[in-house]
Design an enzyme around this catalytic site. Structure first.
Site, PDB file in Angstrom:
ATOM      1  N   GLY A 169      75.017  27.323  19.055  1.00 29.73           N
ATOM      2  CA  GLY A 169      74.526  28.370  19.949  1.00 29.73           C
ATOM      3  C   GLY A 169      73.750  27.757  21.102  1.00 29.73           C
ATOM      4  O   GLY A 169      73.179  26.664  20.975  1.00 29.73           O
ATOM      5  N   GLN A 209      61.855  41.258  24.442  1.00 33.18           N
ATOM      6  CA  GLN A 209      62.804  42.111  23.715  1.00 33.18           C
ATOM      7  C   GLN A 209      62.461  43.592  23.880  1.00 33.18           C
ATOM      8  O   GLN A 209      63.353  44.443  23.986  1.00 33.18           O
ATOM      9  CB  GLN A 209      62.811  41.705  22.233  1.00 33.18           C
ATOM     10  CG  GLN A 209      63.444  40.328  22.021  1.00 33.18           C
ATOM     11  CD  GLN A 209      63.132  39.723  20.664  1.00 33.18           C
ATOM     12  OE1 GLN A 209      62.082  39.992  20.061  1.00 33.18           O
ATOM     13  NE2 GLN A 209      64.033  38.893  20.169  1.00 33.18           N
ATOM     14  N   GLY A 218      71.692  29.925  23.361  1.00 33.78           N
ATOM     15  CA  GLY A 218      70.852  30.980  23.926  1.00 33.78           C
ATOM     16  C   GLY A 218      69.387  30.575  23.987  1.00 33.78           C
ATOM     17  O   GLY A 218      69.035  29.393  23.865  1.00 33.78           O
ATOM     18  N   CYS A 247      65.884  39.671  15.276  1.00 33.40           N
ATOM     19  CA  CYS A 247      66.205  39.015  14.005  1.00 33.40           C
ATOM     20  C   CYS A 247      65.259  39.441  12.891  1.00 33.40           C
ATOM     21  O   CYS A 247      65.581  39.315  11.710  1.00 33.40           O
ATOM     22  CB  CYS A 247      66.179  37.499  14.161  1.00 33.40           C
ATOM     23  SG  CYS A 247      64.581  36.825  14.627  1.00 33.40           S
ATOM     24  N   ASN A 248      64.081  39.972  13.248  1.00 33.34           N
ATOM     25  CA  ASN A 248      63.110  40.331  12.222  1.00 33.34           C
ATOM     26  C   ASN A 248      62.863  41.829  12.088  1.00 33.34           C
ATOM     27  O   ASN A 248      62.052  42.242  11.262  1.00 33.34           O
ATOM     28  CB  ASN A 248      61.773  39.628  12.484  1.00 33.34           C
ATOM     29  CG  ASN A 248      61.783  38.208  11.966  1.00 33.34           C
ATOM     30  OD1 ASN A 248      62.337  37.939  10.913  1.00 33.34           O
ATOM     31  ND2 ASN A 248      61.189  37.298  12.714  1.00 33.34           N
TER      32      ASN A 248
END
Length: 428
Positions: free
Chosen positions: A189, A120, A191, A50-51
């Site tokens: 959501g 990630q 997750g 996301c960043n």
């Protein structure tokens, strides 16, 4: 061959640009295939969160490879290169290696020391291998970076109490409402980010929580992680009915387009009733036009920076300690990289000597005749191999041990000249 990284992050681009560049996991395989189709790119890995979006490559010519990545990003985002370029950063070899280490360690994150980025990076490594983007060099780099990330978290205190994007969003909500415990909260959501949202909301006293997801089973699984909490679950298709009855909405879905906008909210929200929206998704789940509604306040990931700033100062010294560890890991990678540079010369030399050995051995055995026993042939074979290995041992050790880049290259050139090695022909 050179390592390079081209990318953008919360430091270089606002969320409205980042969401255009986002590459969701289902698109990773085709993106890697497209990048590998360019003539100068040999290896590629894509880190998309996301960043940040960062593309790591190994290229024959780094300048050409970077141009090819920028071309790909322009086509993917449908942004013209002149408008895209100001948001990009480009790093070459040593700087790219250090950047990878800093990312894995959480030192380049919006939330300094956050732990989710390491998972990630591991996933990027796994997908890169699965889709044949990561080969020898990037495999070693990612493994070293993962080791670095683990070391920083175990040998420093930078991860202790580090806030995540989810916890920062909850902190921002606490700052914006009088009493979170009295608020009705919906989370879109189910997750990992949503799990962290529930965790932090519960710790702040929130008890009226609803979870909405495309799969109600997954929402139920998340709710079961918090026994004793009266968490309600709904299908995402019930979203507007639920939102009509809550005070705060957190959005964290994988949708590629906004799922909430002004038109939808106008249909269910009374003009006098306040509603807060905290969108921690990239691409954004909440359309910017909701800000036109008088009683709606919307926040996205870029609005979390004020919350995060409070966390940064106390971690500054920890970051300095972490940086020292990363420099050790970069040195370890660099030693491996320098040794790799000698591989082609060493392999070419060994192949040439081995060819000579086999030819001369064949001549000798043919002169000895068929009556020469198989056992004797094995002894002579072992003898000639031993002689070759002992002759080659010292040159190989000395070549690998050369620390100075130019000195090592001069040694390789000398070997190539003295033994008349044709590197290009052998490895073309």
């Amino acid at each position: 061959m050179q390592i390079a990284v081209v990318g953008l992050s919360h430091k270089t681009a606002p969320v409205e640009v980042r969401e255009k560049l986002s590459i969701p996991e289902p698109q990773t395989q085709s993106a890697i295939a497209q990048l590998l189709s360019y003539p100068h790119i040999e290896e590629v890995a894509i880190l998309s969160t996301c960043n940040r979006l960062e593309i790591y490559i190994v290229a024959h010519e780094s300048e050409q490879g970077i141009r090819e990545v920028i071309q790909f990003l322009s086509e993917h985002s449908k942004l013209a290169i002149p408008s895209l370029r100001p948001h990009l950063f480009m790093l070459l070899h040593q700087d790219a290696v250090m950047h990878m280490m800093r990312v894995a360690a959480g030192l380049d994150s919006l939330v300094l020391g956050e732990g989710q980025i390491l998972a990630q990076v591991k996933n990027t490594h796994k997908l890169g291998q699965q889709y044949s983007g990561i080969k020898t060099i990037l495999n070693r780099l990612f493994k070293q970076a993962i080791t670095a990330g683990k070391r920083v978290r175990t040998e420093t205190n930078i991860g202790t109490g580090a806030v995540s994007i989810s916890s920062a969003a909850v902190e921002l909500a606490v700052m914006k409402v009088e009493n979170l415990a009295t608020c009705r909260v919906a989370i879109l959501g189910a997750g990992k980010m949503s799990r962290l949202l529930v965790q932090h909301l519960v710790s702040k006293g929130a008890s009226r929580i609803s979870i909405l997801n495309r799969s109600v089973e997954r929402a139920l699984e998340l709710a079961k992680l918090f026994p004793g909490q009266p968490i309600k679950t709904h299908l995402l298709s019930e979203m507007m009915t639920v939102i009509a009855d809550v005070d705060i909405v957190f959005t964290s879905t994988s949708a590629m387009e906004p799922i909430l906008d002004r038109a939808k909210l106008e249909m269910v929200i009374e003009p006098s009733r306040p509603l807060m929206l905290f969108d921690i998704s990239v691409p954004r789940n909440v359309h910017v036009d909701v800000n036109e509604l008088r009683h709606v306040q919307a926040f996205n990931v870029d609005d979390l920076k004020a919350v995060v700033a409070q966390n940064q100062e106390s971690r500054r010294q920890m970051a300095i300690d972490a940086q020292r560890l990363l420099e050790e890991e970069v040195d370890t990678f660099d030693i491996w990289w320098r040794s790799l540079e000698t591989v082609t010369t060493i392999s070419c030399l060994r192949n040439k000597i081995e060819t000579i050995r086999e030819q001369e051995l064949e001549k000798a055995l043919s002169r000895l005749g068929s009556e020469f026993g198989e056992k004797h042939q094995e002894v002579i074979e072992a003898l000639t191999r031993g002689i070759v290995n002992k002759i080659l041992h010292d040159p190989m050790v000395q070549l690998r041990a050369q620390q100075d880049v130019e000195a090592r290259r001069r040694c390789m050139q000398t070997l190539q000249m003295l033994f008349n090695l044709d590197i290009e022909e052998q490895f073309s």
